[in-house]
Structure formats: structure tokens, C-alpha cells
Design a protein around this motif. Structure first.
Motif, PDB file in Angstrom:
ATOM      1  N   MET A  48      12.747  16.992  35.374  1.00 46.85           N
ATOM      2  CA  MET A  48      13.170  16.468  36.664  1.00 46.85           C
ATOM      3  C   MET A  48      12.838  14.985  36.826  1.00 46.85           C
ATOM      4  SD  MET A  48      12.155  19.566  39.257  1.00 46.85           S
ATOM      5  CE  MET A  48      12.910  18.781  40.710  1.00 46.85           C
ATOM      6  N   GLY A  49      11.785  14.536  36.149  1.00 48.84           N
ATOM      7  CA  GLY A  49      11.288  13.182  36.362  1.00 48.84           C
ATOM      8  C   GLY A  49      11.903  12.102  35.500  1.00 48.84           C
ATOM      9  N   THR A  50      12.685  12.487  34.476  1.00 49.43           N
ATOM     10  CA  THR A  50      13.306  11.473  33.622  1.00 49.43           C
ATOM     11  C   THR A  50      14.499  12.045  32.882  1.00 49.43           C
ATOM     12  OG1 THR A  50      12.938   9.852  31.852  1.00 49.43           O
ATOM     13  CG2 THR A  50      11.776  11.945  31.650  1.00 49.43           C
ATOM     14  N   ASP A  51      15.423  11.171  32.537  1.00 47.49           N
ATOM     15  CA  ASP A  51      16.552  11.570  31.695  1.00 47.49           C
ATOM     16  C   ASP A  51      16.269  11.235  30.234  1.00 47.49           C
ATOM     17  OD1 ASP A  51      18.090  12.479  33.843  1.00 47.49           O
ATOM     18  OD2 ASP A  51      18.819  10.460  34.269  1.00 47.49           O
ATOM     19  N   ALA A  52      15.182  10.512  29.973  1.00 49.38           N
ATOM     20  CA  ALA A  52      14.833  10.081  28.622  1.00 49.38           C
ATOM     21  C   ALA A  52      13.738  10.986  28.062  1.00 49.38           C
ATOM     22  CB  ALA A  52      14.363   8.629  28.634  1.00 49.38           C
ATOM     23  N   PRO A  53      14.052  11.836  27.079  1.00 45.91           N
ATOM     24  CA  PRO A  53      13.033  12.732  26.521  1.00 45.91           C
ATOM     25  C   PRO A  53      11.778  12.005  26.036  1.00 45.91           C
ATOM     26  CG  PRO A  53      15.195  13.391  25.759  1.00 45.91           C
ATOM     27  CD  PRO A  53      15.358  12.081  26.484  1.00 45.91           C
ATOM     28  N   SER A  54      11.921  10.789  25.533  1.00 45.78           N
ATOM     29  CA  SER A  54      10.763  10.045  25.033  1.00 45.78           C
ATOM     30  C   SER A  54       9.786   9.670  26.145  1.00 45.78           C
ATOM     31  CB  SER A  54      11.214   8.793  24.282  1.00 45.78           C
ATOM     32  OG  SER A  54      11.930   7.945  25.159  1.00 45.78           O
ATOM     33  N   ALA A  55      10.238   9.682  27.398  1.00 48.38           N
ATOM     34  CA  ALA A  55       9.379   9.338  28.534  1.00 48.38           C
ATOM     35  C   ALA A  55       8.725  10.569  29.163  1.00 48.38           C
ATOM     36  CB  ALA A  55      10.189   8.591  29.593  1.00 48.38           C
ATOM     37  N   SER A  56       8.926  11.743  28.580  1.00 42.64           N
ATOM     38  CA  SER A  56       8.441  12.999  29.161  1.00 42.64           C
ATOM     39  C   SER A  56       6.939  13.010  29.401  1.00 42.64           C
ATOM     40  CB  SER A  56       8.815  14.175  28.262  1.00 42.64           C
ATOM     41  OG  SER A  56      10.210  14.269  28.160  1.00 42.64           O
ATOM     42  N   ALA A  57       6.159  12.586  28.413  1.00 42.98           N
ATOM     43  CA  ALA A  57       4.697  12.608  28.549  1.00 42.98           C
ATOM     44  C   ALA A  57       4.233  11.651  29.648  1.00 42.98           C
ATOM     45  CB  ALA A  57       4.036  12.268  27.226  1.00 42.98           C
ATOM     46  N   GLU A  58       4.854  10.489  29.725  1.00 49.72           N
ATOM     47  CA  GLU A  58       4.497   9.516  30.764  1.00 49.72           C
ATOM     48  C   GLU A  58       4.805  10.086  32.157  1.00 49.72           C
ATOM     49  OE1 GLU A  58       6.075   5.273  32.505  1.00 49.72           O
ATOM     50  OE2 GLU A  58       6.333   5.636  30.355  1.00 49.72           O
ATOM     51  N   VAL A  59       5.940  10.748  32.282  1.00 51.21           N
ATOM     52  CA  VAL A  59       6.321  11.354  33.558  1.00 51.21           C
ATOM     53  C   VAL A  59       5.337  12.463  33.937  1.00 51.21           C
ATOM     54  CG1 VAL A  59       8.082  12.814  34.651  1.00 51.21           C
ATOM     55  CG2 VAL A  59       8.741  10.717  33.474  1.00 51.21           C
ATOM     56  N   ALA A  60       4.975  13.296  32.959  1.00 53.21           N
ATOM     57  CA  ALA A  60       4.005  14.361  33.229  1.00 53.21           C
ATOM     58  C   ALA A  60       2.680  13.779  33.705  1.00 53.21           C
ATOM     59  CB  ALA A  60       3.803  15.209  31.977  1.00 53.21           C
ATOM     60  N   ALA A  61       2.245  12.697  33.079  1.00 57.99           N
ATOM     61  CA  ALA A  61       0.984  12.062  33.466  1.00 57.99           C
ATOM     62  C   ALA A  61       1.053  11.497  34.887  1.00 57.99           C
ATOM     63  CB  ALA A  61       0.631  10.950  32.479  1.00 57.99           C
ATOM     64  N   ARG A  62       2.209  11.010  35.308  1.00 59.24           N
ATOM     65  CA  ARG A  62       2.354  10.428  36.645  1.00 59.24           C
ATOM     66  C   ARG A  62       2.478  11.488  37.734  1.00 59.24           C
ATOM     67  NH1 ARG A  62       7.101   6.654  37.057  1.00 59.24           N
ATOM     68  NH2 ARG A  62       6.150   6.026  38.997  1.00 59.24           N
ATOM     69  N   TYR A  63       3.191  12.578  37.446  1.00 57.01           N
ATOM     70  CA  TYR A  63       3.490  13.559  38.483  1.00 57.01           C
ATOM     71  C   TYR A  63       2.474  14.698  38.582  1.00 57.01           C
ATOM     72  CZ  TYR A  63       8.000  11.439  39.483  1.00 57.01           C
ATOM     73  OH  TYR A  63       8.977  10.573  39.872  1.00 57.01           O
ATOM     74  N   TRP A  64       1.878  15.124  37.470  1.00 53.84           N
ATOM     75  CA  TRP A  64       0.974  16.281  37.476  1.00 53.84           C
ATOM     76  C   TRP A  64      -0.147  16.137  38.516  1.00 53.84           C
ATOM     77  CZ3 TRP A  64       1.670  20.869  35.100  1.00 53.84           C
ATOM     78  CH2 TRP A  64       0.600  21.764  35.095  1.00 53.84           C
ATOM     79  N   PRO A  65      -0.817  14.966  38.612  1.00 55.08           N
ATOM     80  CA  PRO A  65      -1.955  14.878  39.542  1.00 55.08           C
ATOM     81  C   PRO A  65      -1.604  14.482  40.978  1.00 55.08           C
ATOM     82  CG  PRO A  65      -1.842  12.878  38.244  1.00 55.08           C
ATOM     83  CD  PRO A  65      -0.742  13.789  37.738  1.00 55.08           C
ATOM     84  N   LEU A  66      -0.329  14.400  41.338  1.00 57.09           N
ATOM     85  CA  LEU A  66       0.012  13.989  42.703  1.00 57.09           C
ATOM     86  C   LEU A  66      -0.740  14.830  43.722  1.00 57.09           C
ATOM     87  CD1 LEU A  66       3.886  13.438  42.544  1.00 57.09           C
ATOM     88  CD2 LEU A  66       2.057  11.729  42.349  1.00 57.09           C
ATOM     89  N   ARG A  67      -1.222  14.147  44.774  1.00 57.70           N
ATOM     90  CA  ARG A  67      -2.021  14.817  45.805  1.00 57.70           C
ATOM     91  C   ARG A  67      -1.134  15.438  46.872  1.00 57.70           C
ATOM     92  NH1 ARG A  67      -6.048   9.994  46.972  1.00 57.70           N
ATOM     93  NH2 ARG A  67      -4.557   9.882  48.648  1.00 57.70           N
ATOM     94  N   SER A  68      -1.583  16.565  47.355  1.00 55.04           N
ATOM     95  CA  SER A  68      -0.872  17.271  48.416  1.00 55.04           C
ATOM     96  C   SER A  68      -1.163  16.608  49.761  1.00 55.04           C
ATOM     97  CB  SER A  68      -1.323  18.730  48.437  1.00 55.04           C
ATOM     98  OG  SER A  68      -0.722  19.401  49.515  1.00 55.04           O
ATOM     99  N   LEU A  69      -0.127  16.405  50.550  1.00 57.01           N
ATOM    100  CA  LEU A  69      -0.287  15.911  51.912  1.00 57.01           C
ATOM    101  C   LEU A  69      -0.174  17.093  52.858  1.00 57.01           C
ATOM    102  CD1 LEU A  69       1.975  12.728  51.817  1.00 57.01           C
ATOM    103  CD2 LEU A  69      -0.479  12.905  51.430  1.00 57.01           C
ATOM    104  N   ALA A  70      -0.977  17.103  53.870  1.00 59.90           N
ATOM    105  CA  ALA A  70      -0.997  18.229  54.806  1.00 59.90           C
ATOM    106  C   ALA A  70       0.306  18.303  55.594  1.00 59.90           C
ATOM    107  CB  ALA A  70      -2.174  18.088  55.763  1.00 59.90           C
ATOM    108  N   ILE A  71       0.925  19.468  55.557  1.00 60.40           N
ATOM    109  CA  ILE A  71       2.108  19.747  56.366  1.00 60.40           C
ATOM    110  C   ILE A  71       1.715  20.906  57.274  1.00 60.40           C
ATOM    111  CG2 ILE A  71       4.538  20.455  56.354  1.00 60.40           C
ATOM    112  CD1 ILE A  71       4.226  17.830  54.935  1.00 60.40           C
ATOM    113  N   PRO A  72       1.649  20.682  58.594  1.00 64.59           N
ATOM    114  CA  PRO A  72       1.139  21.729  59.495  1.00 64.59           C
ATOM    115  C   PRO A  72       2.158  22.849  59.734  1.00 64.59           C
ATOM    116  CG  PRO A  72       1.754  19.798  60.747  1.00 64.59           C
ATOM    117  CD  PRO A  72       1.963  19.460  59.295  1.00 64.59           C
ATOM    118  N   HIS A  73       2.119  23.867  58.881  1.00 63.16           N
ATOM    119  CA  HIS A  73       2.962  25.055  59.038  1.00 63.16           C
ATOM    120  C   HIS A  73       2.112  26.270  58.754  1.00 63.16           C
ATOM    121  CE1 HIS A  73       6.890  23.190  59.408  1.00 63.16           C
ATOM    122  NE2 HIS A  73       6.674  22.463  58.333  1.00 63.16           N
ATOM    123  N   HIS A  74       2.443  27.352  59.407  1.00 66.43           N
ATOM    124  CA  HIS A  74       1.812  28.623  59.041  1.00 66.43           C
ATOM    125  C   HIS A  74       2.651  29.224  57.924  1.00 66.43           C
ATOM    126  CE1 HIS A  74      -0.172  32.421  59.114  1.00 66.43           C
ATOM    127  NE2 HIS A  74       0.998  33.018  59.256  1.00 66.43           N
TER     128      HIS A  74
END
Length: 196
Positions: free
Chosen positions: A60-86
């Protein structure tokens, strides 16, 4: 659990890229340590939800297979923002995790979550080049944002801080997958039959 070739075949059908492209992405992720070492055929590693999650992030993060590891490193640790829903358990606990573990948790718990949300339709969207992800649920005619992940609590700073020199900050590409992708990957990674 399914073996990697079966998962790559399903991802190819869902994504529209060739199996060869999927194999290139998997190789890049394996070389970077995101996927375990593997062999071809029956020696192929079984795919667990975290492996499927990192593959999905890379696709989902890139169309270039060679950039896959870089994309994984950028997106994997993204922090969750609070969304107030039950939200029903285990969905509410999963969505508080960083993006990669949350995506793996969603894949693992998908059958339970679908039952608890009574068949609501899902949309996961990743924005690029700035790392932001959002999960929306469609219920009837309404859509609600139930989770958002980014690298900083200030969404505006994501665009400014993440911009490379000379990069257009107004051009944002979004990729969305639906519950069909979650369902397919969840079935493969949670299967009790080895080699399916």
C-alpha cells in the motif's frame, strides 16, 4: 497457516500486480529482516499475521518493490491517535497499538471483530508520501473514522516535517483496501491447515 507463495498469490489478485512483483517485495522485506528466511515450495515459511501486515503495508505504501523495506520502517511504528468512539473488544484495544502491530492484530482477530461489528464494511487508507493511516467503518449510509495513525500528534507537522527538499507537499497519494483484503489475509494467516 498458509505458506508464503499462497499469500503472494492472493495479494497479487487483490492488488493487481504480478506474483513476480509480490515475490520482489517479499525478497526486499526478507533481506531487511521483516520476513523470516524462507525456501521455495514446501520449505516456504508459514505466514503469520505480522508477516501479512508488513506485506500489506509495503504494497500500500509504494509502487516500487525496492522501496518496500523503507516503507515498512516508516509505517510500522506510526502512533495511534485517540478517536473517541465506543468500539467492541478486541477492536478498541487493537486500535490503540502502533500501526504495524494494530494491523497484525486486526488480521488475527478479524473473524471476531466482524461478528462484533455485525458485518460493517471496512476501509483502511494509507497516505503517501507522508506516513498517515486511517481505518474507517461503513455502517448503513454512514462512515466513521475509528482509528488514525501518524508519526507525530500534530497531523499538520507530518506534512511539513516529512517533506523532502523540492517535494510538493500538496500531492498526496492514498491507497485504500477493504474488508475483502482483511478477510482473505486473515483466512490465510489464521488457517489451521498447514500449506493451504
Amino acid at each position: 497457516m498458509a505458506r508464503l507463495p499462497a499469500v503472494l498469490e492472493v495479494l497479487s489478485r487483490l492488488d493487481g500486480r504480478s506474483v513476480w512483483s509480490m515475490e520482489t517485495v517479499a525478497r526486499a522485506l526478507r533481506e531487511a529482516g521483516y520476513l523470516p528466511p524462507s525456501q521455495s515450495g514446501w520449505g516456504a515459511e508459514h505466514v503469520r499475521p505480522p508477516h501479512a501486515a508488513v506485506m500489506l503495508i509495503a504494497l500500500m505504501g509504494t509502487d516500487a518493490p525496492s522501496a518496500s523495506a523503507e516503507v515498512a520502517a516508516r509505517y510500522w511504528p506510526l502512533r495511534s491517535l485517540a478517536i473517541p468512539h465506543h468500539l467492541p473488544d478486541p477492536l478498541s484495544a487493537i486500535l490503540r497499538l502502533p500501526f504495524g502491530p494494530a494491523l497484525a492484530g486486526l488480521l488475527e482477530a478479524f473473524p471476531t471483530i466482524v461478528h462484533e461489528t455485525r458485518g460493517a464494511r471496512w476501509e483502511l487508507t494509507i497516505s503517501r508520501p507522508f506516513p498517515v493511516a486511517e481505518l474507517r467503518i461503513r455502517e448503513g449510509t454512514g462512515i466513521r473514522l475509528v482509528a488514525q495513525w501518524c508519526s507525530t500528534p500534530d497531523a499538520g507537522a507530518v506534512i511539513i516535517d516529512g517533506a523532502h527538499r523540492g517535494q510538493c507537499v500538496n500531492k498526496i497519494t492514498q491507497t485504500t483496501v477493504t474488508e475483502e483484503t482483511f478477510s482473505s489475509l486473515s483466512a490465510l494467516t489464521n488457517s489451521l491447515e498447514a500449506g493451504e
